[in-house]
Motif scaffolding. Structure first.
Motif, PDB file in Angstrom:
ATOM      1  N   LEU A 182      12.080   3.730 -10.483  1.00  0.00           N
ATOM      2  CA  LEU A 182      12.416   3.245  -9.148  1.00  0.00           C
ATOM      3  C   LEU A 182      11.159   3.005  -8.327  1.00  0.00           C
ATOM      4  CD1 LEU A 182      15.502   5.475  -8.229  1.00  0.00           C
ATOM      5  CD2 LEU A 182      15.492   3.010  -8.673  1.00  0.00           C
ATOM      6  N   ALA A 183      10.185   3.895  -8.419  1.00  0.00           N
ATOM      7  CA  ALA A 183       8.927   3.722  -7.696  1.00  0.00           C
ATOM      8  C   ALA A 183       8.162   2.506  -8.194  1.00  0.00           C
ATOM      9  CB  ALA A 183       8.086   4.981  -7.816  1.00  0.00           C
ATOM     10  N   THR A 184       8.157   2.317  -9.532  1.00  0.00           N
ATOM     11  CA  THR A 184       7.478   1.155 -10.109  1.00  0.00           C
ATOM     12  C   THR A 184       8.164  -0.136  -9.677  1.00  0.00           C
ATOM     13  OG1 THR A 184       6.822   2.477 -12.029  1.00  0.00           O
ATOM     14  CG2 THR A 184       6.748   0.074 -12.259  1.00  0.00           C
ATOM     15  N   SER A 185       9.497  -0.141  -9.656  1.00  0.00           N
ATOM     16  CA  SER A 185      10.252  -1.326  -9.234  1.00  0.00           C
ATOM     17  C   SER A 185       9.984  -1.652  -7.766  1.00  0.00           C
ATOM     18  CB  SER A 185      11.746  -1.086  -9.456  1.00  0.00           C
ATOM     19  OG  SER A 185      12.514  -2.157  -8.929  1.00  0.00           O
ATOM     20  N   ALA A 186       9.937  -0.625  -6.912  1.00  0.00           N
ATOM     21  CA  ALA A 186       9.684  -0.855  -5.488  1.00  0.00           C
ATOM     22  C   ALA A 186       8.296  -1.444  -5.268  1.00  0.00           C
ATOM     23  CB  ALA A 186       9.836   0.462  -4.726  1.00  0.00           C
ATOM     24  N   LEU A 187       7.312  -0.952  -6.036  1.00  0.00           N
ATOM     25  CA  LEU A 187       5.952  -1.480  -5.915  1.00  0.00           C
ATOM     26  C   LEU A 187       5.895  -2.936  -6.353  1.00  0.00           C
ATOM     27  CD1 LEU A 187       2.915  -1.241  -5.471  1.00  0.00           C
ATOM     28  CD2 LEU A 187       2.718  -0.280  -7.793  1.00  0.00           C
ATOM     29  N   PHE A 235      15.690   7.804  -4.514  1.00  0.00           N
ATOM     30  CA  PHE A 235      16.382   6.540  -4.228  1.00  0.00           C
ATOM     31  C   PHE A 235      16.576   6.363  -2.722  1.00  0.00           C
ATOM     32  CE2 PHE A 235      20.208   4.049  -3.470  1.00  0.00           C
ATOM     33  CZ  PHE A 235      19.919   2.903  -4.187  1.00  0.00           C
ATOM     34  N   ASP A 236      17.097   7.403  -2.051  1.00  0.00           N
ATOM     35  CA  ASP A 236      17.301   7.317  -0.597  1.00  0.00           C
ATOM     36  C   ASP A 236      15.979   7.187   0.147  1.00  0.00           C
ATOM     37  OD1 ASP A 236      20.026   7.501  -0.920  1.00  0.00           O
ATOM     38  OD2 ASP A 236      20.057   9.681  -0.724  1.00  0.00           O
ATOM     39  N   THR A 237      14.938   7.832  -0.379  1.00  0.00           N
ATOM     40  CA  THR A 237      13.623   7.770   0.272  1.00  0.00           C
ATOM     41  C   THR A 237      13.051   6.351   0.212  1.00  0.00           C
ATOM     42  OG1 THR A 237      13.187  10.069  -0.300  1.00  0.00           O
ATOM     43  CG2 THR A 237      11.290   8.691   0.259  1.00  0.00           C
ATOM     44  N   LEU A 238      13.062   5.757  -0.973  1.00  0.00           N
ATOM     45  CA  LEU A 238      12.547   4.381  -1.107  1.00  0.00           C
ATOM     46  C   LEU A 238      13.394   3.405  -0.308  1.00  0.00           C
ATOM     47  CD1 LEU A 238      11.714   4.317  -4.940  1.00  0.00           C
ATOM     48  CD2 LEU A 238      10.116   4.552  -3.025  1.00  0.00           C
ATOM     49  N   VAL A 268       0.836  -1.211   0.000  1.00  0.00           N
ATOM     50  CA  VAL A 268       0.000   0.000   0.000  1.00  0.00           C
ATOM     51  C   VAL A 268       0.866   1.254   0.000  1.00  0.00           C
ATOM     52  CG1 VAL A 268      -1.650   1.341   1.356  1.00  0.00           C
ATOM     53  CG2 VAL A 268      -1.968  -1.120   1.083  1.00  0.00           C
ATOM     54  N   THR A 269       1.917   1.245   0.806  1.00  0.00           N
ATOM     55  CA  THR A 269       2.805   2.410   0.885  1.00  0.00           C
ATOM     56  C   THR A 269       3.492   2.681  -0.448  1.00  0.00           C
ATOM     57  OG1 THR A 269       3.191   2.045   3.245  1.00  0.00           O
ATOM     58  CG2 THR A 269       4.809   3.387   2.057  1.00  0.00           C
ATOM     59  N   PHE A 270       4.050   1.619  -1.034  1.00  0.00           N
ATOM     60  CA  PHE A 270       4.750   1.799  -2.309  1.00  0.00           C
ATOM     61  C   PHE A 270       3.778   2.104  -3.452  1.00  0.00           C
ATOM     62  CE2 PHE A 270       8.379  -0.797  -0.460  1.00  0.00           C
ATOM     63  CZ  PHE A 270       9.192   0.314  -0.280  1.00  0.00           C
TER      64      PHE A 270
END
Length: 479
Positions: free
Chosen positions: A231-236, A436-439, A206-208
Motif C-alpha cells: 500500500l505504501a509503495t502504491s501510494a508513492l 490503509f486509513d492513514t494513507l 516527499v511525504t509518501f
C-alpha cells in the motif's frame, strides 16, 4: 412658346420621377428591436448575490489584479499575436472598401491627351499633277467629368451601409482584443495555479516517500505486513504519477501562453510568475443591461450589421428607379500638338443620360427579397447575440456567489483534512490505526488542498469571464 415648352418638359420630368418614386417603399427608419421588446432593467443574480462591491469606479478590469507583469504580457499579445494583427489589417481593408464605396457619390474627373495620324486615299478623283492620297494629324486633350446624380439617395445609402460595416468590423476587432486579453490573463493564472499544484504534488511525493521508507524498514524487521508495504509503495507511485501529470499540464499551459504572445512554443517563459494566486476582492457592481448593450463589442457589431442590412434593402428597392448621369468637360483640339494650350482651340462637351430598367429576368425583385431575408437574419442574429450576452452575465454573476461559498467550505475542509492526516499518522506509529486509513487520510488532505487551489483558479477565471461579458475594457490602448 419655347419657354413654355421648357417649363412643361421640366414638370413632366419631375412628375415622372414622383411616380417612379412611389413604386418604391420609403426607407425604413431604424429602431433597435431589443429596446422595443423590452430588456431587463436589472440583473436577477444581483439580488441573490451578496459578494458584490458597491464600488463602481473600476475602469480597466486588469487593474483589479495589480500585476504589472501580466499587463506587459497583454500589451505584448496585442502587438505580436498574428491572428490579431491579421484582423487589424482586415479591418483597415474594410475601411478602405467603405472609402471606395463612398467615392461613387462624388463626381469623377480624369485628365488625358490623345494624338492620331491617318492617311486617306482619293480614289476616283483625277487631279492633274495631284496626289491621290493625303495624311492628317489630330491632337486632343481635356478633362473628362462623369457624375451619377444621386436623386433617390441610393448612392448615399450604399455609402452608409459600407460605413456601418466598417464600424462593425472595428467593434469586431475591439472584441478580439478584449478576448485575447482574457485568454492571456486566464493562461497566466492557469500557469500560477499549475505551479502550485505541481509543488503540492511534489510535497505529496516527499511525504509518501518517507512513508514508504519507514514502512519498508518495518517490513524488513518484521514489524509490518506485506500488505502495508504494498500500500505504501502504491501510494508513492501514484503520487509520482500525479507529479508527472502536473508537469505535463504546466508545460502545455506555458506553450499556450507563448502562442497567445506570438512566440514559437518552447515550454519556457522568462516572466515573473507569482508564487500564489491573487486574493480576490468583492466583484464590482455590474452595469445595467442597457449599459452592457453599449459596452459589449459583439452586441455593437451585430447592431451595426443590422443597420447596414437596412441600408442594403433600401438600395435594392431603389434599383427599380431610373439612374441619371452627366458626362463631359473642357478640352482642346488641334492639328498641332503645340496648339493644345492655345485658348483659340478650346472645346467643351456636356451630355446627360437616363437609364430605366425594363427587363432583367427578375434579378432586381429577387435581390429585394434577398435583402429582406438578410435583414431578418441580421435582426435574429442581433437578438441571439444579446440573449447569449445576458445569459453569460446572469450565469457568471451567480457563479461569483457559488464559487465564493465553495472556496470558504474547501478552506475549512483543507485545514481539517491536514489536521486529520497528522493525527492519523501519529496513531499509525503508535499502532492504534491501520496503514490503509492513514494513507487514505493523507491522500484526502492533499486532494482537499488541490481542490481548493482549483476552486480559487475557477473564481479568477469566472471573474475574468464576467469582465469580458460586461464588455469592460482591459487596459488603455497604449501602455
Amino acid at each position: 412658346m419655347i419657354k413654355m415648352k421648357k417649363i412643361l418638359s421640366t414638370h413632366i420630368f419631375f412628375l415622372s420621377s414622383l411616380l417612379w418614386h412611389g413604386c418604391v417603399h420609403p426607407r425604413d427608419n431604424y429602431s433597435d428591436p431589443l429596446l422595443e421588446s423590452g430588456i431587463p432593467k436589472q440583473w436577477e443574480a444581483v439580488d441573490l448575490n451578496n459578494s458584490l462591491s458597491q464600488d463602481k469606479n473600476l475602469t480597466y478590469w486588469m487593474d483589479s489584479f495589480e500585476n504589472e507583469w501580466l499587463n506587459e504580457a497583454v500589451y505584448t499579445a496585442w502587438s505580436t499575436n498574428p491572428s490579431l494583427v491579421a484582423l487589424a489589417e482586415q479591418t483597415l481593408a474594410v475601411g478602405e472598401e467603405a472609402v471606395i464605396t463612398g467615392a461613387s457619390i462624388l463626381p469623377q474627373a480624369n485628365v488625358g491627351a490623345n494624338g492620331s495620324k491617318s492617311k486617306r486615299n482619293l480614289i476616283g478623283f483625277n487631279f492633274p499633277n495631284g496626289s491621290t492620297s493625303f495624311t492628317s494629324e489630330s491632337f486632343t486633350s481635356g478633362i473628362n467629368l462623369s457624375w451619377e446624380i444621386d436623386l433617390w439617395g441610393k448612392l448615399r445609402d450604399q455609402k452608409n451601409s459600407a460605413k456601418k460595416r466598417f464600424e462593425g468590423s472595428q467593434y469586431d476587432y475591439e472584441g478580439a482584443r478584449l478576448s485575447l486579453a482574457g485568454q492571456v490573463a486566464k493562461a497566466w493564472y492557469g500557469i500560477v495555479e499549475s505551479e502550485q499544484q505541481l509543488q503540492l504534488s511534489k510535497q505529496m511525493t516527499v511525504t509518501f516517500k518517507k512513508n514508504q521508507v519507514f514502512i519498508a524498514n518495518r517490513f524488513a524487521n518484521g514489524l509490518a505486513s506485506a500488505l502495508e508495504n504494498d500500500l505504501a509503495t502504491s501510494a508513492l507511485a501514484s503520487s509520482q504519477a500525479t507529479e508527472t501529470m502536473r508537469e505535463r499540464i504546466q508545460n502545455t499551459q506555458v506553450k499556450e501562453l507563448e502562442s497567445f504572445l506570438g512566440y514559437f512554443a518552447k515550454g519556457s517563459l522568462d516572466h515573473n510568475f507569482s508564487d500564489s494566486l491573487p486574493k480576490l476582492d468583492l466583484s464590482p457592481f455590474p452595469p445595467t443591461p442597457a449599459q452592457v448593450m453599449q459596452n459589449r463589442p459583439d452586441l455593437l457589431a451585430a447592431r451595426l450589421q443590422l443597420e447596414a442590412s437596412g441600408y442594403d434593402l433600401s438600395v435594392a428597392k431603389m434599383n427599380l428607379l431610373p439612374s441619371i448621369s452627366l458626362t463631359g468637360g473642357p478640352g482642346s483640339r488641334s492639328e498641332e500638338f503645340g496648339d493644345l494650350l492655345n485658348n483659340r482651340f478650346r472645346t467643351w462637351e456636356i451630355s446627360g443620360g437616363i437609364t430605366q430598367p425594363l427587363f432583367n429576368g427578375g434579378r432586381i425583385r429577387a435581390n429585394i427579397r434577398r435583402s429582406q431575408a438578410l435583414k431578418k437574419a441580421a435582426e435574429a442574429n442581433y437578438r441571439a447575440v444579446a440573449l447569449r450576452a445576458f445569459t453569460e452575465v446572469e450565469t457568471l454573476l451567480a457563479n461569483e456567489s457559488f464559487l465564493q461559498q465553495q472556496e470558504e467550505y474547501l478552506q475549512i475542509a483543507s485545514l481539517a483534512a491536514q489536521t486529520a492526516a497528522k493525527t492519523s499518522w501519529d496513531r499509525y506509529q503508535r499502532g492504534v490505526q491501520g496503514i490503509f486509513d492513514t494513507l487514505d487520510s493523507q491522500r484526502r488532505a492533499f486532494e482537499a488542498e488541490s481542490r481548493l487551489l482549483d476552486t480559487r483558479k475557477d473564481r479568477i477565471f469566472n471573474r475574468i469571464n464576467l469582465f469580458l461579458a460586461l464588455g469592460m475594457p482591459a487596459l488603455p490602448i497604449e501602455p
